[in-house]
Motif scaffolding. Structure first.
Motif, mmCIF file in Angstrom:
data_model
loop_
_atom_site.group_PDB
_atom_site.id
_atom_site.type_symbol
_atom_site.label_atom_id
_atom_site.label_comp_id
_atom_site.label_asym_id
_atom_site.label_seq_id
_atom_site.Cartn_x
_atom_site.Cartn_y
_atom_site.Cartn_z
ATOM 1 N N LEU A 27 40.463 -8.177 65.572
ATOM 2 C CA LEU A 27 40.952 -7.636 66.832
ATOM 3 C C LEU A 27 40.721 -6.137 66.837
ATOM 4 N N GLU A 28 40.235 -5.633 67.983
ATOM 5 C CA GLU A 28 39.856 -4.221 68.038
ATOM 6 C C GLU A 28 40.077 -3.656 69.436
ATOM 7 N N ASN A 29 40.791 -2.515 69.494
ATOM 8 C CA ASN A 29 40.965 -1.742 70.727
ATOM 9 C C ASN A 29 41.621 -2.547 71.850
ATOM 10 N N VAL A 30 42.739 -3.213 71.537
ATOM 11 C CA VAL A 30 43.470 -3.988 72.532
ATOM 12 C C VAL A 30 44.940 -3.593 72.481
ATOM 13 N N GLN A 31 45.569 -3.531 73.646
ATOM 14 C CA GLN A 31 46.987 -3.223 73.738
ATOM 15 C C GLN A 31 47.686 -4.301 74.556
ATOM 16 N N GLY A 32 48.799 -4.833 74.007
ATOM 17 C CA GLY A 32 49.532 -5.865 74.727
ATOM 18 C C GLY A 32 50.480 -6.594 73.810
ATOM 19 N N THR A 33 51.022 -7.686 74.301
ATOM 20 C CA THR A 33 51.820 -8.588 73.471
ATOM 21 C C THR A 33 50.849 -9.541 72.793
ATOM 22 N N ILE A 34 50.696 -9.395 71.493
ATOM 23 C CA ILE A 34 49.641 -10.088 70.761
ATOM 24 C C ILE A 34 50.259 -10.923 69.647
ATOM 25 N N THR A 35 49.955 -12.211 69.652
ATOM 26 C CA THR A 35 50.356 -13.090 68.559
ATOM 27 C C THR A 35 49.110 -13.777 68.017
ATOM 28 N N PHE A 36 49.100 -14.010 66.713
ATOM 29 C CA PHE A 36 47.950 -14.693 66.121
ATOM 30 C C PHE A 36 48.381 -15.432 64.874
ATOM 31 N N GLU A 37 47.598 -16.465 64.540
ATOM 32 C CA GLU A 37 47.873 -17.246 63.334
ATOM 33 C C GLU A 37 46.608 -17.954 62.890
ATOM 34 N N THR A 38 46.339 -17.881 61.605
ATOM 35 C CA THR A 38 45.284 -18.686 61.003
ATOM 36 C C THR A 38 45.770 -19.142 59.641
ATOM 37 N N THR A 39 45.174 -20.200 59.127
ATOM 38 C CA THR A 39 45.590 -20.733 57.830
ATOM 39 C C THR A 39 44.675 -20.234 56.713
ATOM 40 N N ASN A 40 43.387 -20.419 56.875
ATOM 41 C CA ASN A 40 42.424 -19.994 55.856
ATOM 42 C C ASN A 40 41.456 -19.001 56.478
ATOM 43 N N GLY A 41 41.785 -17.741 56.387
ATOM 44 C CA GLY A 41 40.907 -16.731 56.966
ATOM 45 C C GLY A 41 41.519 -15.350 56.856
#
Length: 279
Positions: A148-162
């Protein structure tokens, strides 16, 4: 002048065209198809354009089961998506047919892919997404990294293998990976927004920020070691497995954590800093 109206329209069209921002070039490309005697791989890219989600609505990108996600902010009001579809089979023609059966949906500001018959076997889709700088995001992957690059906001993320790379973000950022490293680069005078809370279970954590930054940071590990190279004026409590630091006059709360891995936090001048994970 023979065509005064036409000349006037052309004169007016020039400045308008110049104001249209040029879209960054997509970086996601198909590599040389890997083939063996038993398996053939086919790859193709698809480019999509869709409206940005309204305020209060997150753009959802789902790369499960196997796929990476890259999101970059740009100065525009639309969302551009490049989807890289990869499929494998015993014959190249069958791999091509399998890729063709993958459908990518963008309804309701949700980007996701599915095969026509619902099977998850032998195909994957990775995404590169260009979004307006102020865009909220909800990102999901299983076997894939996130950038993720140069973004503003409410940000959620999830990964298992990475692995996870976060560059120049702002807003309210919360996310995690289970098996992967976390690399964070901050810029500007302070965090613009609520803060962030990012963690991994098995992986290292790196954080780079300017010497003039203002914020409060806590970093910890359970089975590992915390190291820090900070500006002399930074107030800190550094222990073998935790760090609490107040940069400048303080500010939003920034949290980083890992269970099995090291943590390294460094302040440096922008001119001499490098992206974490790229040293």
């Amino acid at each position: 002048m023979k065509y005064p109206l036409l000349a006037l329209l052309l004169a007016l069209a020039g400045p308008v065209a110049a104001q249209t921002p040029a879209a960054p070039a997509f970086q996601l490309q198909c590599e040389v198809n890997a083939t063996t005697q038993l398996r053939k791989t086919y790859c193709e890219t698809r480019d999509l354009t869709l409206p940005a989600p309204p305020a209060g609505t997150a753009l959802s990108v789902d790369a499960r089961l196997n796929g990476n996600i890259t999101v970059r902010g740009w100065d525009a009001s639309t969302v551009r998506v490049r989807a890289l579809v990869r499929a494998s089979s015993g014959e190249l023609a069958a791999a091509q047919a399998l890729a063709a059966s993958v459908r990518i949906s963008t309804a309701n500001h949700q980007v996701q892919a599915a095969r026509a018959n619902g099977s998850l076997d032998d195909w994957s889709v990775s995404y590169e997404v260009l979004v307006p700088t102020r865009t909220s995001l909800a990102l999901h992957a299983t076997n894939g990294g996130l950038h993720l690059e140069n973004v503003q906001g409410t940000i959620t993320f999830e990964t298992t293998n990475g692995s996870v790379q976060l560059l120049n973000l702002a807003g309210d950022v919360r996310g995690k990976t289970t098996n992967g490293s976390v690399a964070l680069m901050l810029s500007g005078p302070t965090w613009d927004g609520t803060g962030f809370d990012v963690q991994t279970t098995s992986g290292s954590v790196q954080c780079r920020l300017p010497t003039t930054y203002a914020a409060t940071l806590t970093a910890r590990t359970t089975n590992g070691r915390v190291t820090a190279k900070l500006a002399p004026a930074t107030r800190k409590q550094l222990l073998p497995r935790s760090l609490t630091a107040t940069f400048g006059k303080g500010g939003p709360q920034l949290r980083l954590a890992t269970v099995n891995g090291s943590v390294d936090v460094q302040q440096s001048d922008a001119s001499s800093s490098s992206a974490p994970g790229k040293e």
